[in-house]
Design an enzyme around this catalytic site. Structure first.
Site, PDB file in Angstrom:
ATOM      1  N   SER A  95      29.363  18.990  66.785  1.00  0.00           N
ATOM      2  CA  SER A  95      29.685  18.292  65.541  1.00  0.00           C
ATOM      3  C   SER A  95      30.540  17.085  65.919  1.00  0.00           C
ATOM      4  O   SER A  95      30.090  16.268  66.703  1.00  0.00           O
ATOM      5  CB  SER A  95      30.388  19.237  64.566  1.00  0.00           C
ATOM      6  OG  SER A  95      30.540  18.624  63.311  1.00  0.00           O
TER       7      SER A  95
ATOM      8  N   HIS B  81      25.817  18.168  63.410  1.00  0.00           N
ATOM      9  CA  HIS B  81      26.052  17.973  61.978  1.00  0.00           C
ATOM     10  C   HIS B  81      26.059  16.483  61.664  1.00  0.00           C
ATOM     11  O   HIS B  81      26.884  15.732  62.188  1.00  0.00           O
ATOM     12  CB  HIS B  81      27.394  18.579  61.568  1.00  0.00           C
ATOM     13  CG  HIS B  81      27.494  20.031  61.850  1.00  0.00           C
ATOM     14  ND1 HIS B  81      28.686  20.656  62.113  1.00  0.00           N
ATOM     15  CD2 HIS B  81      26.548  20.995  61.924  1.00  0.00           C
ATOM     16  CE1 HIS B  81      28.466  21.942  62.304  1.00  0.00           C
ATOM     17  NE2 HIS B  81      27.182  22.170  62.210  1.00  0.00           N
TER      18      HIS B  81
ATOM     19  N   ASP C 120      30.806  26.760  62.767  1.00  0.00           N
ATOM     20  CA  ASP C 120      29.364  26.909  62.915  1.00  0.00           C
ATOM     21  C   ASP C 120      29.068  27.277  64.368  1.00  0.00           C
ATOM     22  O   ASP C 120      29.766  26.845  65.278  1.00  0.00           O
ATOM     23  CB  ASP C 120      28.655  25.602  62.543  1.00  0.00           C
ATOM     24  CG  ASP C 120      27.149  25.760  62.412  1.00  0.00           C
ATOM     25  OD1 ASP C 120      26.676  26.902  62.219  1.00  0.00           O
ATOM     26  OD2 ASP C 120      26.458  24.739  62.484  1.00  0.00           O
TER      27      ASP C 120
END
Length: 191
Positions: free
Chosen positions: A14, A41, A133
């Site tokens: 991310s 992301h 995540d």
């Protein structure tokens, strides 16, 4: 000695992930005996240049797959914006399923599907990023006999994802990015 071939590599990143991924792929050999599947992301309304950036950074071509695309060795598949990427036997599944922790694509659907489909052949790599995540997905990979590699949190631009993976389970390797490529080569060759 572990002689299992581990040729399905799922990677989550991310915040700070683009630079981390560029470093990782820049050191991989063109003849890597594995396939990489990457989730970063990104916003749903922004185009992604990540396949282009990764292809330029290293010798392995990177693509946004299409739904149902056959999996080929020696490729990097990057989840397209606003689509979860999941693995099925020999193919890639893309869908607009519910967001996971407010994001789509998310790493957990990729990691969990890789674990369910490819079991011990799967290597999960958790790189820099916020939130947690990939933590549930890493747990699923470990439960199926796969391996987990986590970026050293102090090296990560955003250490939340690596720290969450470290706290949740016992990863097999905690490494600097520059130490990951040689390990991935060895794992793909069953060494």
């Amino acid at each position: 000695m572990d002689r299992q071939i581990r040729d399905i590599v799922v990677v989550a990143a991310s915040a700070g992930g683009v630079q981390a991924l560029q470093r990782l792929v820049s050191q991989l050999p063109a003849d890597l005996a594995a396939t990489l599947f990457v989730v970063v992301h990104i916003g749903t309304n922004r185009p992604s240049l990540l396949p282009h950036l990764l292809s330029r950074a290293g010798p392995i071509p990177a693509y946004h797959p299409v739904h149902g695309q056959p999996i080929e060795r020696g490729r990097i598949y990057v989840a397209p914006p606003d689509l979860h990427m999941r693995l099925q036997p020999g193919a890639i599944h893309l869908d607009r399923g519910p967001k996971v922790r407010h994001t789509r694509p998310a790493a957990d659907p990729l990691f969990e599907s890789a674990a369910a489909t490819y079991g011990a052949r799967t290597v999960g790599v958790v790189l820099t990023g916020g939130d947690f995540d990939a933590t549930a997905g890493a747990r699923a990979i470990k439960a199926q006999g796969g391996l987990i590699i986590v970026q050293q949190p102090h090296e990560a631009e955003a250490p939340s994802m690596p720290l969450s993976a470290l706290r949740d389970d016992h990863p097999d390797h905690i490494l600097h990015i520059d130490d990951m490529p040689s390990l991935l080569v060895d794992l793909a060759e069953g060494m």
